[in-house]
Motif scaffolding. Structure first.
Motif, PDB file in Angstrom:
ATOM      1  N   CYS A 164       0.836  -1.080  -0.034  1.00 23.74           N
ATOM      2  CA  CYS A 164       0.354   0.217   0.415  1.00 23.74           C
ATOM      3  C   CYS A 164       0.945   1.091  -0.043  1.00 23.74           C
ATOM      4  CB  CYS A 164      -1.156   0.069   1.065  1.00 23.74           C
ATOM      5  SG  CYS A 164      -0.219   0.026   2.800  1.00 23.74           S
ATOM      6  N   ALA A 165       0.398   2.726  -0.231  1.00 24.86           N
ATOM      7  CA  ALA A 165       1.355   3.696   0.114  1.00 24.86           C
ATOM      8  C   ALA A 165       1.868   3.833   0.662  1.00 24.86           C
ATOM      9  CB  ALA A 165      -0.114   5.109  -0.479  1.00 24.86           C
ATOM     10  N   ARG A 166       1.555   3.378   2.097  1.00 26.78           N
ATOM     11  CA  ARG A 166       2.297   3.455   3.808  1.00 26.78           C
ATOM     12  C   ARG A 166       2.974   3.187   3.584  1.00 26.78           C
ATOM     13  NH1 ARG A 166       0.941   1.688   9.084  1.00 26.78           N
ATOM     14  NH2 ARG A 166      -0.934   1.293   7.589  1.00 26.78           N
ATOM     15  N   HIS A 167       2.838   1.627   3.113  1.00 24.92           N
ATOM     16  CA  HIS A 167       4.279   0.709   3.355  1.00 24.92           C
ATOM     17  C   HIS A 167       5.219   0.330   2.080  1.00 24.92           C
ATOM     18  CE1 HIS A 167       1.635  -0.926   6.825  1.00 24.92           C
ATOM     19  NE2 HIS A 167       2.410  -1.020   7.244  1.00 24.92           N
ATOM     20  N   LYS A 168       4.934   1.063   1.209  1.00 20.82           N
ATOM     21  CA  LYS A 168       5.809   1.455  -0.657  1.00 20.82           C
ATOM     22  C   LYS A 168       6.942   1.803  -0.335  1.00 20.82           C
ATOM     23  CE  LYS A 168       5.336   1.607  -5.508  1.00 20.82           C
ATOM     24  NZ  LYS A 168       6.263   2.745  -5.294  1.00 20.82           N
ATOM     25  N   CYS A 169       7.130   1.811  -0.442  1.00 20.71           N
ATOM     26  CA  CYS A 169       8.738   2.313  -0.778  1.00 20.71           C
ATOM     27  C   CYS A 169       8.790   3.716  -1.728  1.00 20.71           C
ATOM     28  CB  CYS A 169      10.269   2.186  -0.964  1.00 20.71           C
ATOM     29  SG  CYS A 169      12.096   2.639  -1.525  1.00 20.71           S
ATOM     30  N   ALA A 170       9.276   5.032  -1.354  1.00 18.93           N
ATOM     31  CA  ALA A 170       9.136   6.247  -2.270  1.00 18.93           C
ATOM     32  C   ALA A 170       9.866   6.442  -3.425  1.00 18.93           C
ATOM     33  CB  ALA A 170       9.057   6.908  -1.601  1.00 18.93           C
ATOM     34  N   MET A 171      10.839   5.072  -3.400  1.00 19.80           N
ATOM     35  CA  MET A 171      11.886   5.043  -4.851  1.00 19.80           C
ATOM     36  C   MET A 171      11.721   3.904  -5.526  1.00 19.80           C
ATOM     37  SD  MET A 171      13.311   7.829  -4.608  1.00 19.80           S
ATOM     38  CE  MET A 171      14.638   7.565  -5.523  1.00 19.80           C
ATOM     39  N   CYS A 172      10.759   3.202  -4.849  1.00 15.55           N
ATOM     40  CA  CYS A 172      10.503   1.909  -5.655  1.00 15.55           C
ATOM     41  C   CYS A 172       9.465   0.551  -4.997  1.00 15.55           C
ATOM     42  CB  CYS A 172      11.831   0.218  -5.605  1.00 15.55           C
ATOM     43  SG  CYS A 172      12.411   0.074  -4.354  1.00 15.55           S
ATOM     44  N   ASN A 173       9.289  -0.551  -5.643  1.00 14.94           N
ATOM     45  CA  ASN A 173       8.477  -0.690  -5.210  1.00 14.94           C
ATOM     46  C   ASN A 173       8.546  -2.155  -4.125  1.00 14.94           C
ATOM     47  OD1 ASN A 173       6.095   0.086  -7.018  1.00 14.94           O
ATOM     48  ND2 ASN A 173       6.573  -1.715  -8.962  1.00 14.94           N
ATOM     49  N   ARG A 174       9.239  -1.507  -3.310  1.00 15.40           N
ATOM     50  CA  ARG A 174       9.790  -2.848  -2.329  1.00 15.40           C
ATOM     51  C   ARG A 174       9.144  -2.064  -1.080  1.00 15.40           C
ATOM     52  NH1 ARG A 174      15.345  -1.942  -4.343  1.00 15.40           N
ATOM     53  NH2 ARG A 174      15.414  -3.512  -5.748  1.00 15.40           N
ATOM     54  N   GLU A 175       8.962  -2.712   0.412  1.00 12.13           N
ATOM     55  CA  GLU A 175       8.642  -2.798   1.323  1.00 12.13           C
ATOM     56  C   GLU A 175       9.163  -1.486   2.002  1.00 12.13           C
ATOM     57  OE1 GLU A 175       6.208  -4.553   5.698  1.00 12.13           O
ATOM     58  OE2 GLU A 175       7.620  -6.080   3.828  1.00 12.13           O
ATOM     59  N   ILE A 176       8.713  -0.664   2.406  1.00 15.49           N
ATOM     60  CA  ILE A 176       9.609   0.091   3.812  1.00 15.49           C
ATOM     61  C   ILE A 176      10.616  -0.392   5.134  1.00 15.49           C
ATOM     62  CG2 ILE A 176       8.243   2.682   3.153  1.00 15.49           C
ATOM     63  CD1 ILE A 176       7.101   1.752   5.978  1.00 15.49           C
ATOM     64  N   GLU A 177      11.209   0.121   5.530  1.00 15.50           N
ATOM     65  CA  GLU A 177      11.703  -0.677   6.012  1.00 15.50           C
ATOM     66  C   GLU A 177      11.548   0.211   7.784  1.00 15.50           C
ATOM     67  OE1 GLU A 177      17.508  -0.952   7.396  1.00 15.50           O
ATOM     68  OE2 GLU A 177      16.757   0.905   6.387  1.00 15.50           O
ATOM     69  N   THR A 178      12.408  -0.927   8.920  1.00 16.88           N
ATOM     70  CA  THR A 178      11.047  -0.683   9.860  1.00 16.88           C
ATOM     71  C   THR A 178      11.697   0.278  10.054  1.00 16.88           C
ATOM     72  OG1 THR A 178      11.163  -2.746  10.052  1.00 16.88           O
ATOM     73  CG2 THR A 178      10.792  -1.644  12.204  1.00 16.88           C
ATOM     74  N   HIS A 179      12.844   1.135  10.663  1.00 16.57           N
ATOM     75  CA  HIS A 179      13.168   2.436  10.327  1.00 16.57           C
ATOM     76  C   HIS A 179      13.576   3.530  10.180  1.00 16.57           C
ATOM     77  CE1 HIS A 179      16.563   5.118  12.300  1.00 16.57           C
ATOM     78  NE2 HIS A 179      16.507   5.596  11.159  1.00 16.57           N
ATOM     79  N   SER A 180      12.415   3.423   8.415  1.00 17.17           N
ATOM     80  CA  SER A 180      12.182   4.466   8.063  1.00 17.17           C
ATOM     81  C   SER A 180      10.861   3.984   7.781  1.00 17.17           C
ATOM     82  CB  SER A 180      12.825   4.903   6.538  1.00 17.17           C
ATOM     83  OG  SER A 180      12.103   5.417   5.165  1.00 17.17           O
ATOM     84  N   ALA A 181      10.527   5.657   7.407  1.00 21.11           N
ATOM     85  CA  ALA A 181       8.483   6.217   6.944  1.00 21.11           C
ATOM     86  C   ALA A 181       8.148   5.918   5.674  1.00 21.11           C
ATOM     87  CB  ALA A 181       8.523   6.872   8.059  1.00 21.11           C
ATOM     88  N   ARG A 182       9.850   6.187   4.885  1.00 24.88           N
ATOM     89  CA  ARG A 182       9.326   6.529   3.777  1.00 24.88           C
ATOM     90  C   ARG A 182      10.320   5.430   2.052  1.00 24.88           C
ATOM     91  NH1 ARG A 182      10.672  12.106   2.361  1.00 24.88           N
ATOM     92  NH2 ARG A 182      10.959  11.521   0.424  1.00 24.88           N
ATOM     93  N   PHE A 183      10.945   5.013   2.482  1.00 24.99           N
ATOM     94  CA  PHE A 183      11.924   3.857   2.018  1.00 24.99           C
ATOM     95  C   PHE A 183      12.168   2.215   2.438  1.00 24.99           C
ATOM     96  CE2 PHE A 183      13.164   8.592   1.903  1.00 24.99           C
ATOM     97  CZ  PHE A 183      13.032   9.102   0.839  1.00 24.99           C
ATOM     98  N   CYS A 184      12.420   1.718   1.547  1.00 22.84           N
ATOM     99  CA  CYS A 184      13.076   0.395   1.515  1.00 22.84           C
ATOM    100  C   CYS A 184      14.838   0.346   1.970  1.00 22.84           C
ATOM    101  CB  CYS A 184      12.904  -0.618   0.543  1.00 22.84           C
ATOM    102  SG  CYS A 184      14.258   0.556  -0.918  1.00 22.84           S
ATOM    103  N   ARG A 185      15.382  -1.067   2.868  1.00 22.08           N
ATOM    104  CA  ARG A 185      16.293  -0.780   2.926  1.00 22.08           C
ATOM    105  C   ARG A 185      17.471  -0.441   2.020  1.00 22.08           C
ATOM    106  NH1 ARG A 185      18.889  -3.900   6.555  1.00 22.08           N
ATOM    107  NH2 ARG A 185      17.494  -4.697   7.203  1.00 22.08           N
ATOM    108  N   THR A 186      17.404  -0.468   0.643  1.00 23.15           N
ATOM    109  CA  THR A 186      18.678  -0.275  -0.605  1.00 23.15           C
ATOM    110  C   THR A 186      18.206   1.609  -0.946  1.00 23.15           C
ATOM    111  OG1 THR A 186      17.865  -2.141  -1.982  1.00 23.15           O
ATOM    112  CG2 THR A 186      18.748  -0.336  -3.227  1.00 23.15           C
ATOM    113  N   HIS A 187      17.256   2.302  -0.135  1.00 27.17           N
ATOM    114  CA  HIS A 187      17.045   3.477  -0.404  1.00 27.17           C
ATOM    115  C   HIS A 187      16.950   4.608   0.971  1.00 27.17           C
ATOM    116  CE1 HIS A 187      15.457   2.028  -4.940  1.00 27.17           C
ATOM    117  NE2 HIS A 187      16.527   2.689  -4.613  1.00 27.17           N
ATOM    118  N   ASN A 188      17.179   4.329   1.488  1.00 24.96           N
ATOM    119  CA  ASN A 188      17.064   4.653   3.463  1.00 24.96           C
ATOM    120  C   ASN A 188      18.519   5.052   3.522  1.00 24.96           C
ATOM    121  OD1 ASN A 188      15.873   5.718   5.391  1.00 24.96           O
ATOM    122  ND2 ASN A 188      16.810   3.489   6.844  1.00 24.96           N
TER     123      ASN A 188
END
Length: 373
Positions: free
Chosen positions: A144-168
């Motif tokens: 969903c929009a809340r759990h999707k990375c702002a840069m790609c289609n991966r799940e966001i990282e626990t520490h972040s509110a916008r990005f996955c591990r790659t883009h955090n």
């Protein structure tokens, strides 16, 4: 044992319809009374349904219930656009409103969590977040929009509110690439979130390179305030020298105090003026807007009145001069006519005198002749 003869009429009492048949398989009932699950089994290996249905429905009473476990609600009934004349106009989905996926085009059963609770969507349309239980609809990538990375289609990282591990990682790329973690909700790490003004140690505003005190307060602007003296950046500050007010909304680069009040005019105004020199009345001391020929309505009227008076005076003088000249011409013409008349009278008088003299001569001659006789 002899085979039973094939049915020639629907098994429903009083119905004269022909038994429905497909692919060499014949139903006991006509199209209006054959349950759809006689042709389409609910699950692989299921026996064809031998029960009759009502003409307005597509299934029998046994199959009208929701196919979710232990649910007795009726299956959703919807219009069937593929129905042909003589067939039911409605069809049944497999599940009721409580168990069908909320995606309009999907007819699948909702996803079930470990606690036995149903999600709002099925496996394909529900958010696939692992870090949290989410009941929202999935977007691209299955989140969903809340759990999707702002840069790609991966799940966001626990520490972040916008990005996955790659883009955090910190997005600071001015002088050197930073590999620190972003602060939650921000694009930069703690170090690079500090205001870019050298003498300031406050944290940057979200989306800006400067803190709240040094960021332009105009909505949507992230530039620094002008010269650290004015409260607005140079782009939104009034262009009038020394003015720190924000520009008017629209085309004018000046504030309301220093902008010309003429529509769509971008010029500044002089002290205590209302309109710029292009749109102000040219009459000395007037602050009204010029409407025609550089003058306001009042001074334009006065100007034309004076012009009319000057024109009238000039025309009157011209008329008087022409009249005087005409009178002189008439007087001269009259004097000439009088002289000519006098000359004519004199000539006539002389002619009369001659006639009189001639007559007298004749009379004297006649008198002499009488005396002679």
């Amino acid at each position: 044992m002899a085979n039973r003869p094939a049915r020639t009429a629907c098994a429903v009492r009083g119905c004269g319809g022909t038994p429905d048949s497909r692919n060499q398989q014949v139903s006991r009932y006509c199209k209006m009374h054959t349950c759809i699950h006689f042709w389409i089994p609910l699950f692989p290996g299921a026996q064809p349904c031998q029960l009759q249905k009502t003409p307005t429905d597509s299934v029998c009473q046994h199959h009208v219930e929701c196919q979710a476990y232990s649910c007795t609600n009726g299956r959703i009934e919807c219009r069937n656009p593929a129905s042909r004349p003589g067939e039911p106009q409605y069809r049944r989905l497999l599940y009721c409103f409580e168990h069908k996926c909320e995606e309009r085009s999907c007819e699948t059963l909702r996803k079930l969590d470990v606690g036995g609770r149903y999600y709002r969507y099925c496996e394909n349309h529900n958010c696939a977040a692992v870090t949290a239980t989410c009941y929202e609809k999935a977007m691209g990538g299955g989140f969903c929009a809340r759990h999707k990375c702002a840069m790609c289609n991966r799940e966001i990282e626990t520490h972040s509110a916008r990005f996955c591990r790659t883009h955090n990682t910190c997005e600071w790329i001015r002088n050197e690439r930073c590999t620190r973690r972003k602060e939650a909700g921000f694009a930069l790490c703690v170090r690079h979130r500090q205001c870019d003004i050298d003498v300031c140690s406050e944290l940057k505003e979200a989306g800006s390179m400067f803190c709240r005190g040094h960021t332009c307060p105009i909505r949507g602007c992230t530039a620094a305030i002008d010269n650290l003296v004015f409260k607005i950046c140079i782009t939104h500050r009034c262009r009038y020298a020394g003015c720190g007010e924000h520009q008017m909304i629209g085309l004018s680069p000046h504030c309301s105090r220093h902008s010309c009040h003429h529509v769509n005019c971008t010029n500044s105004i002089d002290l205590w003026a209302i309109f710029c020199r292009t749109h102000a009345c040219t009459h000395l001391g007037c602050r009204d807007e010029a409407e025609f020929e550089g003058r306001c309505r009042r001074h334009l009227r006065d100007f034309y009145q004076r012009e009319a008076e000057d024109i009238s005076r000039t025309r009157l003088e011209e008329m008087e001069q022409r009249l005087k000249t005409r009178i002189e011409e008439l007087e001269q013409s009259l004097a000439s006519t009088i002289r000519q008349s006098d000359q004519k009278i004199d000539e006539l008088q002389r002619e009369l005198d001659r006639e009189r003299s001639y007559r007298c001569e004749l009379e004297r001659e006649l008198e002499r002749e009488r005396r002679c006789r």
